[in-house]
Design a protein around this motif. Structure first.
Motif, mmCIF file in Angstrom:
data_model
loop_
_atom_site.group_PDB
_atom_site.id
_atom_site.type_symbol
_atom_site.label_atom_id
_atom_site.label_comp_id
_atom_site.label_asym_id
_atom_site.label_seq_id
_atom_site.Cartn_x
_atom_site.Cartn_y
_atom_site.Cartn_z
ATOM 1 N N ASP A 146 -6.828 -3.607 -1.762
ATOM 2 C CA ASP A 146 -5.483 -3.556 -2.356
ATOM 3 C C ASP A 146 -4.463 -3.572 -1.220
ATOM 4 O OD1 ASP A 146 -3.173 -3.138 -3.763
ATOM 5 O OD2 ASP A 146 -3.800 -1.243 -4.679
ATOM 6 N N PHE A 147 -4.017 -4.762 -0.846
ATOM 7 C CA PHE A 147 -3.094 -4.936 0.275
ATOM 8 C C PHE A 147 -1.667 -4.673 -0.192
ATOM 9 C CE2 PHE A 147 -0.267 -7.709 2.733
ATOM 10 C CZ PHE A 147 -0.611 -7.388 4.036
ATOM 11 N N PRO A 148 -0.812 -4.024 0.644
ATOM 12 C CA PRO A 148 -1.079 -3.491 1.979
ATOM 13 C C PRO A 148 -1.540 -2.029 1.945
ATOM 14 C CG PRO A 148 1.260 -3.327 1.545
ATOM 15 C CD PRO A 148 0.632 -3.970 0.323
ATOM 16 N N ALA A 149 -1.957 -1.563 3.114
ATOM 17 C CA ALA A 149 -2.312 -0.159 3.345
ATOM 18 C C ALA A 149 -3.401 0.329 2.407
ATOM 19 C CB ALA A 149 -1.063 0.735 3.259
ATOM 20 N N ALA A 150 -4.319 -0.569 2.041
ATOM 21 C CA ALA A 150 -5.476 -0.189 1.212
ATOM 22 C C ALA A 150 -5.045 0.540 -0.063
ATOM 23 C CB ALA A 150 -6.458 0.663 2.016
#
Length: 819
Positions: free
Chosen positions: A680-684
């Motif tokens: 799940d972009f960004p930052a996971a």
């Protein structure tokens, strides 16, 4: 946690153990240096510190390691010095061994070196990155018979050393390389005493089958030409990682020059070396008995390596995704002359970032680095400096072969090394009128054969020379998705195509530049200018900031924000590429280069995830969030004092964390918890769109991993006023700490609104007492620097009432601040 810290300390102590025998002393103090040539060695042979006011040139006192180019490598106004320089000192020589030898051991000196005892030349070396030694026994004995020894030098031995990094097309590396070819005694010099019978080389090969059950240790030694014929008792012991003896042998060897086969041991179910458990055995060899005995210890590790054809990398029979970076020998204020504590700090920072692989670019590096890789558990690609320019003649080629032989024989015992690198960007012409691909292929084949002859247990590799990719065992093409070419979302597809075209694929060098302290509310804007599907390789001229097709390296904002997005995308994709052996980000730390004078910090390659002085950039924590097991959480923007946007606008907050869930608080209000999902972009998936209030804001995250909780917090000002073109500079003192004053320049428009996207060039200067801390190659340690978000800082030593500092920018009135 306490046990992990103790283990780390133990591993670091292991790497400090001497790897070669007998008594040695680092020659650190009491040196003098002059950065120019002399008329002859006689001009250096005067007592150190003689103080004759008519003596020219004037020498300066220095300590080793020392580099000619500690300052000028990043001076914005000059070319860095390339030429000769001289060092001198006086030695007290007290060899304790009857009939023993006295040697000067160099861990590396750039780039051509001549060594003198008094006026006698005792040795020379070409090549700035391998170890070498000079036997000075006879020269010292001869000098001790002279009148000058007793009268002029009072029983000391004058040592003079000439180093030279003058441009030379018939020497590697090429001056077209994207790094400085440094000069000086930038690695340690050792005075070493050896008994009459000593080893010049000890090779210990630790092998184990794929199942990790059957291990063998093969030990070989080389006796030097100086050894007399005869015989001597010797012993070999193998100690396990806890120091317990597991095998030993005693016998007698014939003392004659050349290679000797020592005993071969079988080791049942050895403790295996790996990044998670870097278990190191100790091989101890003793030759002779009593006080004249020679003793040498080497660390080895049992591990099984395999690059699967058209597949991943296997360590000890299991897949290991190589998570890597690169290291240049370069640091703020000292250039190549990094001390052992500096090197240790850098390698520990890499390990804490989650690195399990490193490519040493683009030359052999200090045994200190390799010892740390062994003990910390970092696999290594080490290479010779055949880098750019084409292919020279016989002298050039002999140097390349000699350095390859030295690299392999000197670093053969290191468990961490899995690849010998033969070259970098050898498709880059320029040094010679002829660029013959067939001749380059033929020489690459020679190097490949030589490497396998010297060490059949490790792989060979090159990076970016497609017409040689079939010669070596492992190949890395040029893939810079989202920087020099293409967009970062093309990374997986581009890599897959390259993977299918070679026998074994490993991706080294990817990433992008970021100007530390520069942040963006819209970091990906430049991607809209770029047409996808045009390739992701680096081509001639792509590193330029001017001309050519649209590319992020030229048209992007060079913000830390963009780099974090690029890194984030690459790391999430690497988790879904089961065929990938690994990848290595270029590089770990910003480093100086003569070919990038127009970068925001002039003469700096700014692709590092830490600055040249070890200050982490935001991208460091993106890597941690994917690669480290210890729970962590980091809110993006610790170095972003002012964010901007409309009142009531939703702004993204990103949290980089390896925890399974995190809850965000803004100004005391919870905005809910989110589950981490690497895809799940960004930052996971740990990103929230939230409103800020005009003025100060406080943001906090609480992240949870099982029963463990970690948290992070930042504060910043939110600006809603719009700004125009910068018309005014300000300069103010913002801190006094540890004897240093920090001043900050800011850019404002005609209405007095801070210009938060301004990237104007700023230049600081000082008058009166004090000194600017500049020429450091950092965003806060450069007198000429591009602004980051309409501001820039610099530190200085100031004397109250006697120091004035100024800042100027083209087209704007200069400002002077009296301190």
């Amino acid at each position: 946690m306490r046990s992990k810290k103790l283990i780390l300390v133990f591993l670091l102590l292991l790497c400090l153990q001497p790897a070669f025998g007998q008594r040695r002393q680092r020659l650190i103090t009491n040196w003098e240096f002059v950065r120019q040539d002399l008329g002859g060695v006689w001009e250096a042979v005067r007592p150190v510190g003689a103080g004759n006011p008519e003596s020219v040139p004037l020498w300066e006192r220095v300590t080793l390691p020392h580099c000619f180019n500690a300052q000028d490598a990043v001076d914005p106004d000059v070319n860095y010095y390339q030429g000769p320089g001289w060092y001198r000192t006086q030695l007290t020589v007290q060899n304790p061994y009857a009939g023993g030898r006295t040697l000067l051991h160099f861990e590396g000196a750039g780039q051509k070196t001549d060594v003198y005892i008094h006026t006698t030349k005792v040795g020379s070396h070409v090549g700035g990155y391998d170890e070498w030694a000079v036997d000075v026994t006879q020269a010292i004995a001869d000098f001790q018979k002279t009148e000058a020894y007793q009268k002029q030098f009072k029983g000391q031995i004058p040592l003079s050393i000439r180093c030279d990094n003058t441009r030379d097309l018939e020497m590697i590396p090429s001056d077209l390389s994207d790094f400085n070819i440094y000069g000086g005694l930038y690695r340690y010099v050792n005075l070493q005493y050896q008994p009459a019978v000593a080893l010049s080389q000890l090779s210990a090969k630790a092998e184990v089958d794929r199942a990790g059950k059957a291990g063998t240790l093969t030990v070989k030694a080389v006796l030097p030409e100086t050894v007399g014929s005869g015989s001597a008792p010797y012993s070999v012991r193998l100690l396990d990682p806890r120091g317990k003896p597991v095998a030993q042998f005693k016998g007698t060897l014939a003392t004659k020059p050349g290679e000797l086969d020592l005993p071969k041991f079988a080791v049942k179910s050895p403790r295996l070396w790996s990044p998670d458990a870097p278990q190191l055995y100790t091989v101890q060899v003793t030759v002779g008995t009593g006080p004249e005995a020679y003793q040498q210890s080497e660390k080895v590790g049992f591990r099984h390596i395999e690059f699967v054809e058209h597949g991943p990398f296997m360590l000890n029979g299991k897949r290991l995704l190589l998570r890597g970076t690169h290291r240049h020998e370069d640091h703020a204020g000292v250039a190549a002359a990094m001390t052992e504590p500096m090197i240790r700090q850098e390698m520990v920072m890499m390990k804490r970032m989650g690195v399990n692989f490193i490519r040493l670019g683009h030359y052999q590096q200090s045994r200190i680095v390799l010892n740390l890789c062994d003990s910390l558990g970092i696999t290594v690609w080490e290479e010779i400096p055949w880098c750019r320019g084409g292919l020279g003649g016989p002298v050039y080629q002999q140097q390349a072969k000699r350095m390859l032989r030295n690299m392999i024989t000197q670093h053969y015992n290191h468990a961490s090394i899995i690849i010998w690198g033969l070259g970098n960007e050898n498709d880059w012409p320029g040094d010679f009128p002829e660029f013959d691909k067939q001749k380059i292929r033929a020489f690459m084949t020679e190097l490949n054969d030589l490497s396998h002859q010297l060490d059949a247990s490790r792989y060979t590799a090159i990076r970016r020379c497609d017409f040689c990719k079939d010669i070596v065992d492992v190949y890395s093409p040029s893939i810079w998705a989202g920087w020099y070419r293409g967009i970062y979302t093309e990374y997986k597809e581009t890599s897959r195509k390259e993977f299918e075209g070679v026998k074994r694929f490993l991706h080294v060098e990817w990433g992008g530049d970021s100007h530390a302290g520069r942040h963006s509310e819209n970091p990906d804007n430049a991607l809209a200018k770029i047409t996808a599907g045009q390739g992701a390789d680096e081509r001639s001229g792509d590193a330029s900031l001017f001309g050519g097709s649209a590319r992020v390296s030229k048209d992007g904002d060079w913000s830390e924000t963009y780099l974090c997005n690029l890194v984030d995308w690459h790391l999430k994709e690497q988790e879904t590429m089961p065929w990938l052996s690994g990848a290595a980000y270029w590089p770990f730390k910003d480093f100086s280069t003569p070919v990038r004078p127009d970068n925001p910090v002039p003469y700096m390659n700014q692709k590092g995830v830490v600055e040249r002085d070890f200050t982490p950039k935001e991208a460091y924590y993106v890597f941690q969030s994917y690669w480290t097991p210890q729970p962590m959480a980091h809110i993006y923007g610790h170095g972003w004092p002012v964010r901007w946007g409309d009142e009531g606008e939703l702004k993204m907050v990103k949290v980089y964390s390896n925890c399974e869930q995190a809850e965000l608080f803004v100004n005391g209000k919870s905005y809910g918890s989110k589950q981490r999902n690497s895809q799940d972009f960004p930052a996971a998936g740990l990103h929230w769109n939230v409103p800020f209030v005009a003025g100060q804001n406080q943001v906090k995250v609480v992240a949870r991993q099982g029963k463990q909780t970690v948290q992070d917090e930042i504060s910043f000002r939110y600006q809603t006023q719009k700004w125009g073109k910068p018309t005014k500079l300000t300069l103010e003192k913002v801190a006094d700490s540890n004897g240093l004053t920090t001043v900050e320049a800011k850019l404002y428009d005609a209405q007095g609104v801070q210009c938060l996207d301004a990237a104007n060039w700023l230049e600081f200067s000082l008058a009166g007492a004090g000194q600017l801390l500049d020429n450091l190659g950092t965003s806060s340690g450069s007198r000429k620097v591009q602004a980051y978000n309409g501001r820039a800082i610099i530190r200085l030593q100031a004397t109250p009432g006697q120091t004035s500092v100024a800042v100027q920018s083209p087209g704007l009135p200069a400002v002077v601040l009296n301190l």
